[in-house]
Design a protein around this motif. Structure first.
Motif, PDB file in Angstrom:
ATOM      1  N   THR A  83       0.828  -1.206   0.000  1.00  0.00           N
ATOM      2  CA  THR A  83       0.000   0.000   0.000  1.00  0.00           C
ATOM      3  C   THR A  83       0.863   1.258   0.000  1.00  0.00           C
ATOM      4  O   THR A  83       0.493   2.262  -0.610  1.00  0.00           O
ATOM      5  CB  THR A  83      -0.963   0.015   1.204  1.00  0.00           C
ATOM      6  N   PHE A  84       2.021   1.199   0.661  1.00  0.00           N
ATOM      7  CA  PHE A  84       2.948   2.329   0.637  1.00  0.00           C
ATOM      8  C   PHE A  84       3.445   2.580  -0.788  1.00  0.00           C
ATOM      9  O   PHE A  84       3.417   3.713  -1.279  1.00  0.00           O
ATOM     10  CB  PHE A  84       4.126   2.063   1.572  1.00  0.00           C
ATOM     11  N   LYS A  85       3.893   1.535  -1.473  1.00  0.00           N
ATOM     12  CA  LYS A  85       4.415   1.683  -2.834  1.00  0.00           C
ATOM     13  C   LYS A  85       3.331   2.165  -3.792  1.00  0.00           C
ATOM     14  O   LYS A  85       3.606   2.974  -4.690  1.00  0.00           O
ATOM     15  CB  LYS A  85       5.000   0.364  -3.322  1.00  0.00           C
ATOM     16  N   LEU A  86       2.104   1.694  -3.622  1.00  0.00           N
ATOM     17  CA  LEU A  86       1.001   2.132  -4.471  1.00  0.00           C
ATOM     18  C   LEU A  86       0.739   3.623  -4.308  1.00  0.00           C
ATOM     19  O   LEU A  86       0.613   4.353  -5.299  1.00  0.00           O
ATOM     20  CB  LEU A  86      -0.269   1.340  -4.136  1.00  0.00           C
ATOM     21  N   GLN A  87       0.705   4.098  -3.077  1.00  0.00           N
ATOM     22  CA  GLN A  87       0.439   5.517  -2.842  1.00  0.00           C
ATOM     23  C   GLN A  87       1.606   6.393  -3.291  1.00  0.00           C
ATOM     24  O   GLN A  87       1.395   7.497  -3.794  1.00  0.00           O
ATOM     25  CB  GLN A  87       0.109   5.745  -1.372  1.00  0.00           C
ATOM     26  N   GLU A  88       2.830   5.909  -3.131  1.00  0.00           N
ATOM     27  CA  GLU A  88       3.976   6.659  -3.633  1.00  0.00           C
ATOM     28  C   GLU A  88       3.935   6.738  -5.163  1.00  0.00           C
ATOM     29  O   GLU A  88       4.281   7.763  -5.750  1.00  0.00           O
ATOM     30  CB  GLU A  88       5.285   6.019  -3.169  1.00  0.00           C
ATOM     31  N   ALA A  89       3.501   5.669  -5.822  1.00  0.00           N
ATOM     32  CA  ALA A  89       3.367   5.684  -7.283  1.00  0.00           C
ATOM     33  C   ALA A  89       2.321   6.708  -7.711  1.00  0.00           C
ATOM     34  O   ALA A  89       2.517   7.420  -8.705  1.00  0.00           O
ATOM     35  CB  ALA A  89       3.004   4.294  -7.795  1.00  0.00           C
ATOM     36  N   VAL A  90       1.230   6.807  -6.964  1.00  0.00           N
ATOM     37  CA  VAL A  90       0.204   7.804  -7.274  1.00  0.00           C
ATOM     38  C   VAL A  90       0.777   9.208  -7.114  1.00  0.00           C
ATOM     39  O   VAL A  90       0.542  10.085  -7.958  1.00  0.00           O
ATOM     40  CB  VAL A  90      -1.045   7.603  -6.384  1.00  0.00           C
ATOM     41  N   HIS A  91       1.545   9.441  -6.047  1.00  0.00           N
ATOM     42  CA  HIS A  91       2.190  10.745  -5.864  1.00  0.00           C
ATOM     43  C   HIS A  91       3.093  11.064  -7.059  1.00  0.00           C
ATOM     44  O   HIS A  91       3.096  12.188  -7.553  1.00  0.00           O
ATOM     45  CB  HIS A  91       3.029  10.773  -4.582  1.00  0.00           C
ATOM     46  N   ASN A  92       3.865  10.087  -7.510  1.00  0.00           N
ATOM     47  CA  ASN A  92       4.774  10.310  -8.634  1.00  0.00           C
ATOM     48  C   ASN A  92       4.017  10.613  -9.923  1.00  0.00           C
ATOM     49  O   ASN A  92       4.427  11.491 -10.687  1.00  0.00           O
ATOM     50  CB  ASN A  92       5.691   9.102  -8.828  1.00  0.00           C
ATOM     51  N   VAL A  93       2.920   9.910 -10.176  1.00  0.00           N
ATOM     52  CA  VAL A  93       2.121  10.159 -11.382  1.00  0.00           C
ATOM     53  C   VAL A  93       1.540  11.563 -11.345  1.00  0.00           C
ATOM     54  O   VAL A  93       1.598  12.296 -12.343  1.00  0.00           O
ATOM     55  CB  VAL A  93       1.003   9.103 -11.527  1.00  0.00           C
ATOM     56  N   LEU A  94       0.988  11.959 -10.209  1.00  0.00           N
ATOM     57  CA  LEU A  94       0.415  13.299 -10.097  1.00  0.00           C
ATOM     58  C   LEU A  94       1.480  14.380 -10.234  1.00  0.00           C
ATOM     59  O   LEU A  94       1.250  15.419 -10.855  1.00  0.00           O
ATOM     60  CB  LEU A  94      -0.325  13.455  -8.773  1.00  0.00           C
ATOM     61  N   THR A  95       2.648  14.136  -9.662  1.00  0.00           N
ATOM     62  CA  THR A  95       3.737  15.097  -9.778  1.00  0.00           C
ATOM     63  C   THR A  95       4.196  15.222 -11.228  1.00  0.00           C
ATOM     64  O   THR A  95       4.414  16.330 -11.721  1.00  0.00           O
ATOM     65  CB  THR A  95       4.915  14.684  -8.887  1.00  0.00           C
ATOM     66  N   ASP A  96       4.329  14.102 -11.920  1.00  0.00           N
ATOM     67  CA  ASP A  96       4.737  14.132 -13.321  1.00  0.00           C
ATOM     68  C   ASP A  96       3.694  14.805 -14.195  1.00  0.00           C
ATOM     69  O   ASP A  96       4.034  15.518 -15.143  1.00  0.00           O
ATOM     70  CB  ASP A  96       5.013  12.719 -13.844  1.00  0.00           C
ATOM     71  N   ALA A  97       2.415  14.597 -13.895  1.00  0.00           N
ATOM     72  CA  ALA A  97       1.341  15.142 -14.720  1.00  0.00           C
ATOM     73  C   ALA A  97       1.131  16.635 -14.495  1.00  0.00           C
ATOM     74  O   ALA A  97       0.829  17.368 -15.435  1.00  0.00           O
ATOM     75  CB  ALA A  97       0.041  14.395 -14.455  1.00  0.00           C
ATOM     76  N   THR A  98       1.290  17.087 -13.254  1.00  0.00           N
ATOM     77  CA  THR A  98       0.968  18.480 -12.941  1.00  0.00           C
ATOM     78  C   THR A  98       2.181  19.330 -12.595  1.00  0.00           C
ATOM     79  O   THR A  98       2.102  20.545 -12.639  1.00  0.00           O
ATOM     80  CB  THR A  98      -0.004  18.552 -11.746  1.00  0.00           C
ATOM     81  N   GLY A  99       3.263  18.689 -12.185  1.00  0.00           N
ATOM     82  CA  GLY A  99       4.427  19.446 -11.729  1.00  0.00           C
ATOM     83  C   GLY A  99       4.277  19.900 -10.285  1.00  0.00           C
ATOM     84  O   GLY A  99       5.145  20.548  -9.731  1.00  0.00           O
ATOM     85  N   LEU A 100       3.168  19.568  -9.646  1.00  0.00           N
ATOM     86  CA  LEU A 100       2.876  19.971  -8.279  1.00  0.00           C
ATOM     87  C   LEU A 100       3.229  18.839  -7.329  1.00  0.00           C
ATOM     88  O   LEU A 100       2.766  17.722  -7.495  1.00  0.00           O
ATOM     89  CB  LEU A 100       1.385  20.307  -8.143  1.00  0.00           C
ATOM     90  N   GLU A 101       4.063  19.122  -6.336  1.00  0.00           N
ATOM     91  CA  GLU A 101       4.418  18.120  -5.336  1.00  0.00           C
ATOM     92  C   GLU A 101       3.800  18.518  -4.006  1.00  0.00           C
ATOM     93  O   GLU A 101       3.732  19.689  -3.675  1.00  0.00           O
ATOM     94  CB  GLU A 101       5.932  18.019  -5.175  1.00  0.00           C
ATOM     95  N   VAL A 102       3.341  17.534  -3.258  1.00  0.00           N
ATOM     96  CA  VAL A 102       2.693  17.780  -1.977  1.00  0.00           C
ATOM     97  C   VAL A 102       3.482  17.062  -0.886  1.00  0.00           C
ATOM     98  O   VAL A 102       3.784  15.882  -1.012  1.00  0.00           O
ATOM     99  CB  VAL A 102       1.231  17.255  -2.011  1.00  0.00           C
ATOM    100  N   ASP A 103       3.803  17.788   0.188  1.00  0.00           N
ATOM    101  CA  ASP A 103       4.438  17.159   1.347  1.00  0.00           C
ATOM    102  C   ASP A 103       3.482  16.122   1.916  1.00  0.00           C
ATOM    103  O   ASP A 103       2.278  16.359   1.997  1.00  0.00           O
ATOM    104  CB  ASP A 103       4.751  18.200   2.424  1.00  0.00           C
TER     105      ASP A 103
END
Length: 95
Positions: free
Chosen positions: A52-72
Motif C-alpha cells: 500500500t505504501f508503494k502504491l500511494q507513492e506511485a500515485v504521488h509520482n504520477v500526479l507530480t509528473d502530470a501536474t508538476g505539483l508536489e505535496v508534502d
C-alpha cells in the motif's frame, strides 16, 4: 475534440503555474504508527503495508509528473501483531 483540447490546455496551464512549487517530499519522521497486539498471530507475512505504501507513492509520482505539483506527505502505519498491514496517506493541506 473541443473538450479534449480544453482539458489539455488547462493541464498545461496548471503545470506552468505550479512548476515553481516543486521541492515537496515524503517526511518519514512525521509518520505515525497505530499498533494492535492480539497475541494470536492472525496474519501471515503478506507485506501488505509495503504494497500500500508503494502504491500511494506511485500515485504521488504520477500526479507530480502530470501536474508538476508536489505535496508534502507522511503516512499512518497500521500494525497488527507487529506486522505492518496498511499505510495510509492522510489528506494534508498544502503549505
Amino acid at each position: 475534440m473541443k473538450k479534449m483540447l480544453l482539458v489539455l490546455t488547462l493541464a498545461f496551464a496548471l503545470q506552468t503555474v505550479f512548476a515553481g512549487a516543486a521541492g515537496a517530499a515524503y517526511f518519514k519522521g512525521a509518520d505515525k504508527t497505530i499498533s494492535i497486539n492480539t497475541g494470536l498471530n492472525l496474519l501471515p507475512k503478506l507485506k501488505t503495508g509495503d504494497a500500500t505504501f508503494k502504491l500511494q507513492e506511485a500515485v504521488h509520482n504520477v500526479l507530480t509528473d502530470a501536474t508538476g505539483l508536489e505535496v508534502d506527505h507522511f503516512y499512518f502505519w497500521v500494525e497488527i501483531d507487529g506486522q505492518k498491514v496498511l499505510a495510509v496517506d492522510p489528506p494534508r493541506a498544502m503549505y
